[in-house]
Design a protein around this motif. Structure first.
Motif, PDB file in Angstrom:
ATOM      1  N   PRO A  19       0.703  -1.163   0.069  1.00  0.00           N
ATOM      2  CA  PRO A  19       0.093  -0.079   0.119  1.00  0.00           C
ATOM      3  C   PRO A  19       0.833   1.251  -0.121  1.00  0.00           C
ATOM      4  N   LYS A  20       2.296   1.179   0.233  1.00  0.00           N
ATOM      5  CA  LYS A  20       2.883   2.409   0.346  1.00  0.00           C
ATOM      6  C   LYS A  20       3.930   2.563  -0.639  1.00  0.00           C
ATOM      7  N   LYS A  21       4.069   1.450  -1.815  1.00  0.00           N
ATOM      8  CA  LYS A  21       4.748   1.330  -2.630  1.00  0.00           C
ATOM      9  C   LYS A  21       6.182   1.208  -2.168  1.00  0.00           C
ATOM     10  N   ALA A  22       6.495   0.650  -1.162  1.00  0.00           N
ATOM     11  CA  ALA A  22       7.755   0.342  -0.649  1.00  0.00           C
ATOM     12  C   ALA A  22       8.388  -0.848  -1.163  1.00  0.00           C
ATOM     13  N   ILE A  23       8.234  -1.239  -2.131  1.00  0.00           N
ATOM     14  CA  ILE A  23       9.054  -2.628  -2.494  1.00  0.00           C
ATOM     15  C   ILE A  23       9.180  -2.300  -4.220  1.00  0.00           C
ATOM     16  N   GLU A  24      10.513  -2.249  -4.633  1.00  0.00           N
ATOM     17  CA  GLU A  24      11.019  -1.993  -5.678  1.00  0.00           C
ATOM     18  C   GLU A  24      11.787  -3.398  -6.219  1.00  0.00           C
ATOM     19  N   MET A  25      11.559  -3.844  -7.652  1.00  0.00           N
ATOM     20  CA  MET A  25      12.393  -5.015  -8.212  1.00  0.00           C
ATOM     21  C   MET A  25      13.691  -4.559  -8.484  1.00  0.00           C
ATOM     22  N   LYS A  26      14.436  -5.153  -8.190  1.00  0.00           N
ATOM     23  CA  LYS A  26      16.026  -4.699  -8.356  1.00  0.00           C
ATOM     24  C   LYS A  26      16.777  -5.842  -8.994  1.00  0.00           C
ATOM     25  N   LYS A  39      12.934   0.318   3.880  1.00  0.00           N
ATOM     26  CA  LYS A  39      12.486   0.403   5.173  1.00  0.00           C
ATOM     27  C   LYS A  39      11.828   1.726   5.571  1.00  0.00           C
ATOM     28  N   GLU A  40      12.115   2.580   4.999  1.00  0.00           N
ATOM     29  CA  GLU A  40      11.542   3.919   5.676  1.00  0.00           C
ATOM     30  C   GLU A  40      10.309   4.244   5.065  1.00  0.00           C
ATOM     31  N   LYS A  41       9.913   3.350   4.000  1.00  0.00           N
ATOM     32  CA  LYS A  41       8.344   3.649   3.448  1.00  0.00           C
ATOM     33  C   LYS A  41       7.644   2.619   4.071  1.00  0.00           C
ATOM     34  N   CYS A  42       8.354   1.332   4.586  1.00  0.00           N
ATOM     35  CA  CYS A  42       7.343   0.341   5.023  1.00  0.00           C
ATOM     36  C   CYS A  42       6.783   0.362   6.303  1.00  0.00           C
ATOM     37  N   ILE A  43       5.397  -0.073   6.464  1.00  0.00           N
ATOM     38  CA  ILE A  43       4.727   0.160   7.612  1.00  0.00           C
ATOM     39  C   ILE A  43       4.379  -1.108   8.199  1.00  0.00           C
ATOM     40  N   ASN A  44       5.243  -2.326   7.950  1.00  0.00           N
ATOM     41  CA  ASN A  44       5.196  -3.725   8.403  1.00  0.00           C
ATOM     42  C   ASN A  44       3.728  -3.908   8.410  1.00  0.00           C
ATOM     43  N   CYS A  45       3.018  -3.963   7.496  1.00  0.00           N
ATOM     44  CA  CYS A  45       1.637  -4.516   7.427  1.00  0.00           C
ATOM     45  C   CYS A  45       1.574  -6.045   7.173  1.00  0.00           C
ATOM     46  N   GLY A  46       2.577  -6.400   6.673  1.00  0.00           N
ATOM     47  CA  GLY A  46       2.793  -7.746   6.398  1.00  0.00           C
ATOM     48  C   GLY A  46       2.099  -8.277   5.275  1.00  0.00           C
ATOM     49  N   LEU A  47       1.483  -7.651   4.377  1.00  0.00           N
ATOM     50  CA  LEU A  47       0.815  -8.029   3.161  1.00  0.00           C
ATOM     51  C   LEU A  47       1.752  -8.583   2.398  1.00  0.00           C
ATOM     52  N   CYS A  48       2.879  -8.223   1.956  1.00  0.00           N
ATOM     53  CA  CYS A  48       4.075  -8.703   1.006  1.00  0.00           C
ATOM     54  C   CYS A  48       4.182 -10.251   1.368  1.00  0.00           C
ATOM     55  N   LYS A  49       4.205 -10.525   2.659  1.00  0.00           N
ATOM     56  CA  LYS A  49       4.252 -12.132   3.033  1.00  0.00           C
ATOM     57  C   LYS A  49       3.082 -12.814   2.836  1.00  0.00           C
ATOM     58  N   LYS A  50       2.027 -12.277   3.162  1.00  0.00           N
ATOM     59  CA  LYS A  50       0.708 -12.821   3.038  1.00  0.00           C
ATOM     60  C   LYS A  50       0.364 -13.383   1.708  1.00  0.00           C
ATOM     61  N   VAL A  51       0.821 -12.510   0.733  1.00  0.00           N
ATOM     62  CA  VAL A  51       0.630 -12.746  -0.675  1.00  0.00           C
ATOM     63  C   VAL A  51       1.640 -13.637  -1.552  1.00  0.00           C
ATOM     64  N   CYS A  52       2.784 -13.619  -0.752  1.00  0.00           N
ATOM     65  CA  CYS A  52       3.725 -14.508  -1.430  1.00  0.00           C
ATOM     66  C   CYS A  52       3.571 -16.012  -1.727  1.00  0.00           C
ATOM     67  N   PRO A  53       3.129 -16.496  -2.874  1.00  0.00           N
ATOM     68  CA  PRO A  53       3.027 -17.983  -3.038  1.00  0.00           C
ATOM     69  C   PRO A  53       4.027 -18.905  -2.400  1.00  0.00           C
ATOM     70  N   GLN A  54       5.184 -18.294  -2.397  1.00  0.00           N
ATOM     71  CA  GLN A  54       6.315 -19.369  -2.299  1.00  0.00           C
ATOM     72  C   GLN A  54       6.515 -19.511  -0.608  1.00  0.00           C
ATOM     73  N   LEU A  55       5.588 -18.722   0.037  1.00  0.00           N
ATOM     74  CA  LEU A  55       5.723 -18.797   1.579  1.00  0.00           C
ATOM     75  C   LEU A  55       4.433 -19.610   2.116  1.00  0.00           C
ATOM     76  N   LYS A  56       3.716 -19.913   1.050  1.00  0.00           N
ATOM     77  CA  LYS A  56       2.406 -21.051   1.485  1.00  0.00           C
ATOM     78  C   LYS A  56       2.789 -22.331   1.238  1.00  0.00           C
ATOM     79  N   ASN A  57       2.463 -23.227   2.267  1.00  0.00           N
ATOM     80  CA  ASN A  57       2.812 -24.636   2.344  1.00  0.00           C
ATOM     81  C   ASN A  57       1.923 -25.231   1.070  1.00  0.00           C
ATOM     82  N   GLU A  58       0.527 -24.883   1.223  1.00  0.00           N
ATOM     83  CA  GLU A  58      -0.373 -25.685   0.079  1.00  0.00           C
ATOM     84  C   GLU A  58      -0.970 -24.691  -1.018  1.00  0.00           C
ATOM     85  N   LEU A  59      -0.992 -25.088  -2.120  1.00  0.00           N
ATOM     86  CA  LEU A  59      -1.603 -24.243  -3.124  1.00  0.00           C
ATOM     87  C   LEU A  59      -2.497 -24.810  -3.798  1.00  0.00           C
TER      88      LEU A  59
END
Length: 382
Positions: A19-26, A39-59
């Protein structure tokens, strides 16, 4: 990093959800792109980890309902298609219903082969053909969500990990979204592709389009903005293409891909129908292109039924469709050349590295491929 670097597919799910456009693809030293958090823009909402398919045990993997061999009836469209034209008929059908399609553009260069949004059939040429390279999703997931909430019919065609990234980003199913995944061998970075063009003295700023398949088969062709062919070469003579086909320099995650299996993540899976038996009613010439279509959901099967009048199509056994399509069974294995690539590319650059990766056996294959008589005998024996 959101997940470990070894697992990251570069699907852009985290990039789109922030939501804060704190992620850049490098890029890393190999040109592969990964998410980096400001880290200056990040608000630690955790959404990035929530949507990452590679962090999900089951798909949500699904066994294919059935299998089809097909090619489009229109001869011109078939000749312009990578395989049998499955993607083309799906795109055309959704656009005919005033829907929206998303695919990877073959236009432009400067390391920006990216997903684009199309709402007019006149623009369909922009997404024609396969792209054997890692393509940028950019903000396409956010655009798709907007289209879906506006109740537009949407078709998304991408690699399995990109489909998985989209579905995870959306966090719920949409009746007006159909996803199609392409049987994927693995993806090199775009940096390597443009290194190849640079090695061939091609100015990327002059490139209008890039194609990887044509009527001559696996053939890399680069066209200028004026419509002139800047570069054309078959797969064995082209260092980038050959190493792609051999699986010598994919992203790290491709060698442990969780999507390279018979069960699929999308509504429909498409690719080449390798190993189609000659007893098939539609078997003619594999060089002309025959697609495999695997509907994995009832929604996918319904779409296949909707395009049958445009195709020569035949139902086949799922086992036949999977037998000779390696990535429907397992990921590509790491090669000795891959280790050479990892050790040398950051230090020596592209040209010297691909030279080290070309062993005597490969050189003999290249010589044989360029001798029409030897290659003819080889094909007959095979």
């Amino acid at each position: 990093m959101i997940c470990s670097k070894e697992k990251c597919t570069g699907c852009f799910g985290c990039y789109n959800i922030c939501p804060k456009k704190a992620i850049e693809m490098k890029k890393d030293e190999y040109g592969n792109i990964y998410p980096h958090i400001n880290k200056e823009k990040c608000i630690n909402c955790g959404l990035c980890k929530k949507v990452c398919p590679q962090l999900k045990n089951e798909l949500d993997f699904k066994e294919p309902i059935t299998a089809f061999a097909m090619y489009i009836k229109d001869k011109d469209k078939r000749s312009q298609s990578t395989s049998g034209g499955a993607a083309t008929v799906f795109y055309e059908y959704i656009l005919s219903k005033k829907g929206i399609v998303y695919g990877v553009s073959n236009l432009g260069a400067k390391e920006k082969l990216s997903f684009i949004r199309i709402d007019n059939i006149k623009d369909l040429y922009k997404v024609k053909g396969s792209k054997y390279v890692h393509c940028y999703v950019n903000d396409a997931f956010s655009q798709i969500k907007k289209d879906l909430t506006e109740e537009k019919e949407v078709l998304f065609i991408g690699t399995p990990c990109q489909v998985s990234g989209l579905k995870s980003f959306l966090m719920k199913d949409y009746d007006n979204l159909t996803t199609v995944d392409i049987i994927c061998h693995g993806v090199p970075s775009q940096q390597l592709l443009f290194d190849e063009l640079k090695k061939s003295n091609i100015d990327s700023s002059m490139v209008e389009s890039i194609s990887f398949r044509d009527g001559n088969g696996f053939n890399l062709k680069v066209v200028s903005m004026e419509g002139n062919i800047l570069y054309e070469n078959n797969s064995m003579n082209n260092d980038y293409y050959r190493n792609f086909l051999f699986g010598n320099f994919y992203r790290e995650n491709c060698y442990s891909c969780r999507y390279a299996r018979r069960e699929r993540i999308s509504d429909i899976t498409i690719g080449d129908f390798w190993g189609l038996s000659k007893d098939s009613k539609i078997y003619d010439d594999e060089k002309k292109g025959i697609s495999v279509i695997l509907p994995n959901t009832e929604k996918g099967l319904k779409l296949v039924e909707s395009i049958k009048s445009k195709c020569n199509i035949e139902e086949r056994k799922i086992g036949e469709a999977c037998k000779e399509n390696g990535q429907l069974n397992h990921p590509m294995k790491k090669t000795k050349a891959y280790s050479i690539y990892l050790d040398n590319y950051p230090k020596l650059g592209y040209k010297k590295t691909v030279s080290k990766m070309t062993n005597i056996k490969t050189k003999i294959k290249i010589m044989a491929r360029n001798n029409k008589l030897i290659y003819y005998i080889y094909k007959k024996i095979k």
